[in-house]
Design an enzyme around this catalytic site. Sequence first.
Site, PDB file in Angstrom:
ATOM      1  N   GLU A  90       0.840  -1.202   0.000  1.00 48.44           N
ATOM      2  CA  GLU A  90       0.000   0.000   0.000  1.00 48.44           C
ATOM      3  C   GLU A  90       0.869   1.243   0.000  1.00 48.44           C
ATOM      4  O   GLU A  90       2.042   1.204   0.342  1.00 48.44           O
ATOM      5  CB  GLU A  90      -0.939   0.018   1.214  1.00 48.44           C
ATOM      6  CG  GLU A  90      -0.345  -0.467   2.522  1.00 48.44           C
ATOM      7  CD  GLU A  90       0.816   0.347   3.052  1.00 48.44           C
ATOM      8  OE1 GLU A  90       0.769   1.592   2.918  1.00 48.44           O
ATOM      9  OE2 GLU A  90       1.769  -0.239   3.589  1.00 48.44           O
ATOM     10  N   GLU A 138       4.617  -0.272   1.353  1.00 51.40           N
ATOM     11  CA  GLU A 138       4.745  -0.539  -0.085  1.00 51.40           C
ATOM     12  C   GLU A 138       4.802  -2.031  -0.413  1.00 51.40           C
ATOM     13  O   GLU A 138       4.977  -2.407  -1.563  1.00 51.40           O
ATOM     14  CB  GLU A 138       5.995   0.143  -0.685  1.00 51.40           C
ATOM     15  CG  GLU A 138       5.996   1.646  -0.607  1.00 51.40           C
ATOM     16  CD  GLU A 138       7.215   2.257  -1.273  1.00 51.40           C
ATOM     17  OE1 GLU A 138       7.777   1.635  -2.207  1.00 51.40           O
ATOM     18  OE2 GLU A 138       7.629   3.358  -0.865  1.00 51.40           O
TER      19      GLU A 138
END
Length: 352
Positions: free
Chosen positions: A173, A316
């Site tokens: 994310e 991430e």
Amino acid sequence: MTLEQVLERIPPLDAEAMAQAKQHWDALAKPLHGLGDLEDILIRIAGICRTPRIDLRNKAVVVMCADNGVVAEEISQSGQDVTQIITENLSKGTSTVCHMARAAGADVIPVDIGVASDIHGSGVVHRKIARGTHNFAKQPAMSRDQAVQAIGVGIETALLCRQHGYDVVATGEMGIGNTTSTAAVTAALLHAPVELVTGRGSGLTSEGLQRKIQVVTRALEQWQPNQHDPIDILSKVGGYDLCGLTGLFLGGALCGLPMIIDGVIASAAALCAVRLCPTVRDYLIASHHTAEPAGVLLEQALDVKPIIDAHMALGEGTGAVLLFGMLDAAASLYTNGNTFDDSNIEAYQPLS
């Protein structure tokens, strides 16, 4: 396919494939259960994929990118412009996880599910629900319909990954303010004290942390999300990235695609998916212990055992990507290793 239909169609793991995978591990010329948790993960992957023939060569990390309106409450040291920059860097292959994914032989798939700005870059999947959530300190983050729509994007993305030939997917994310949304969602899901599940994110001062705790506390008191309704929680205090990740886990379970949990944000989404469909719990593969304080509580609620403990808090999907190398090594032994018969060694027998 509606969300209700997806939830009804998620099957249990294939017990026969798992039994065959365990039998194969035990036939290899090594101490029984010598690779410990890695053996257990590959056995579950056999159950997820419904075959003892394990192939993890085609790998991807899906990064759900979205902004959180609650940043207006000064709960982050960065502004929303950073979400745009990092999302576009993901498409260019220059973001942190991109370098790590290349080392692991994995593709990076950034999904704009709710970035506040227009996102440019040929590598971005454009599925924007809205330009960020509302500031949940002032109003619910999104409507229930928007939450369901964002979950649907995640389900669809998992199905497309399977159609495009990926064997395993890591979940990531990107979104400034999403640790605040995650703290609120976690507190609501677990009925836990806000101060126990709220961390410093990307580096808040002690004063900033207290402001973050106060914002989350007031929002939960004002909107009263239903602890037993993950969609109600996500719509009132969640984020589009959390919704998308929830859908990714549901979609992975639906189509038999192993999905690896990254850190605290993906863990909160995974718990939302499990609350929607308890069968999903068996499909979860945890990568690393997160440095965020909610992490341990979420791991306990999910009943998962992360393999890596490196005090990471990057996001991430970086922690999930690190697990790829370990799974590749274990899968190489599983697929190519000599058996006791090959080596003319008497097979080890399990202790009684």
